[in-house]
Design an enzyme around this catalytic site. Sequence first.
Site, PDB file in Angstrom:
ATOM      1  N   ASP A 228     -20.980  -5.247 -13.240  1.00  0.00           N
ATOM      2  CA  ASP A 228     -20.481  -3.897 -12.998  1.00  0.00           C
ATOM      3  C   ASP A 228     -19.229  -3.990 -12.142  1.00  0.00           C
ATOM      4  O   ASP A 228     -19.276  -3.927 -10.918  1.00  0.00           O
ATOM      5  CB  ASP A 228     -21.551  -3.060 -12.310  1.00  0.00           C
ATOM      6  CG  ASP A 228     -21.226  -1.579 -12.327  1.00  0.00           C
ATOM      7  OD1 ASP A 228     -20.171  -1.209 -12.871  1.00  0.00           O
ATOM      8  OD2 ASP A 228     -22.030  -0.787 -11.799  1.00  0.00           O
ATOM      9  N   ALA A 229     -18.102  -4.167 -12.819  1.00  0.00           N
ATOM     10  CA  ALA A 229     -16.824  -4.302 -12.126  1.00  0.00           C
ATOM     11  C   ALA A 229     -15.846  -3.197 -12.500  1.00  0.00           C
ATOM     12  O   ALA A 229     -14.830  -3.027 -11.834  1.00  0.00           O
ATOM     13  CB  ALA A 229     -16.199  -5.669 -12.416  1.00  0.00           C
ATOM     14  N   LYS A 230     -16.123  -2.489 -13.585  1.00  0.00           N
ATOM     15  CA  LYS A 230     -15.332  -1.330 -14.021  1.00  0.00           C
ATOM     16  C   LYS A 230     -13.840  -1.646 -14.048  1.00  0.00           C
ATOM     17  O   LYS A 230     -13.015  -0.862 -13.563  1.00  0.00           O
ATOM     18  CB  LYS A 230     -15.624  -0.120 -13.145  1.00  0.00           C
ATOM     19  CG  LYS A 230     -17.079   0.347 -13.224  1.00  0.00           C
ATOM     20  CD  LYS A 230     -17.305   1.608 -12.408  1.00  0.00           C
ATOM     21  CE  LYS A 230     -18.749   2.088 -12.510  1.00  0.00           C
ATOM     22  NZ  LYS A 230     -19.696   1.195 -11.797  1.00  0.00           N
ATOM     23  N   ARG A 231     -13.485  -2.763 -14.637  1.00  0.00           N
ATOM     24  CA  ARG A 231     -12.082  -3.145 -14.697  1.00  0.00           C
ATOM     25  C   ARG A 231     -11.350  -2.358 -15.786  1.00  0.00           C
ATOM     26  O   ARG A 231     -11.914  -2.017 -16.821  1.00  0.00           O
ATOM     27  CB  ARG A 231     -11.950  -4.642 -14.981  1.00  0.00           C
ATOM     28  CG  ARG A 231     -12.527  -5.541 -13.890  1.00  0.00           C
ATOM     29  CD  ARG A 231     -11.888  -5.279 -12.530  1.00  0.00           C
ATOM     30  NE  ARG A 231     -12.104  -6.363 -11.594  1.00  0.00           N
ATOM     31  CZ  ARG A 231     -12.893  -6.298 -10.515  1.00  0.00           C
ATOM     32  NH1 ARG A 231     -13.518  -5.180 -10.253  1.00  0.00           N
ATOM     33  NH2 ARG A 231     -13.025  -7.335  -9.720  1.00  0.00           N
TER      34      ARG A 231
ATOM     35  N   THR B 111     -18.648  -3.962 -17.464  1.00  0.00           N
ATOM     36  CA  THR B 111     -18.265  -2.560 -17.511  1.00  0.00           C
ATOM     37  C   THR B 111     -16.747  -2.443 -17.379  1.00  0.00           C
ATOM     38  O   THR B 111     -16.126  -3.140 -16.573  1.00  0.00           O
ATOM     39  CB  THR B 111     -18.944  -1.742 -16.398  1.00  0.00           C
ATOM     40  OG1 THR B 111     -18.557  -2.244 -15.118  1.00  0.00           O
ATOM     41  CG2 THR B 111     -20.468  -1.805 -16.532  1.00  0.00           C
TER      42      THR B 111
END
Length: 278
Positions: free
Chosen positions: A96-99, A126
């Site tokens: 879960d890094a939402k890059r 993510t």
Amino acid sequence: MTLEPFGARLRRAMDERGPLCVGIDPHAALLESWGLPDTVEGLERFSRTVVEALGGNVAVFKPQSAFFERFGSRGVAVLERSVADVRAAGGLVVMDAKRGDIGSTMAAYAETFLSKDSPLFSDALTVSPYLGYGSLKPAVDLARENGAGLFVLALTSNPEGAEVQHALRADGRSVGATMLAHLAEENAGAEPLGSFGAVVGATLGDLSSYDLNINGPLLAPGIGAQGATPADLPGVFGAAVRNVVPNVSRGVLRHGPDVAALRDSAERFADEVRAAVA
């Protein structure tokens, strides 16, 4: 060797271990509630305890990269070990890094988490598509090449997300619906499940106006502490409910550091989800 596609591995893991994703979210308040210091040592003990308790039972783990990154290089080293530990125990890792970025920067993010040679290589990542879905192409391509997957932010549960995700385009379709349509194209023809999923909040209520049948997984945060329950899933996700990957973080983690209590909580959530989606 290239791994079997993420979607196929995810489908099998959820069928065998139960349809549940548990977050690894070592924020300061949770470390304190476990009686651990807000240090790298506390971070490491927390992460190892979660994997020790759940690694052999839970299908998917979602480490929140930010809670490790805040400790700098030593925290990232703990994250690397956590990824290795989860995979050694047979679980899948959704980072879960939402890059989200463009061009070479997006490619570098993809190489960090989706390259087989990276110590942070994860089964899925993510990503944020709000520089345009096409900006994700480096991540899509590398994920496909290495048997990994993506979870694209589409309909998130935070109230602020609505101003972007529910905004209408000139063609009358919302931005969130557009992201779902892109993912359906990525997953066309994939069996038993595509590898390119969406993040869709379990707290959003009736989503029947959206086509969630993207032939890919739907990562659903909001179960437990945020108020949604496994029983809510059919009403939110409709015919796509079997492809939902319900994410529980605080609802399970608050039972630590007792290993047996963590395990019992995760098993209870998984059983409730099975009953709801059967």
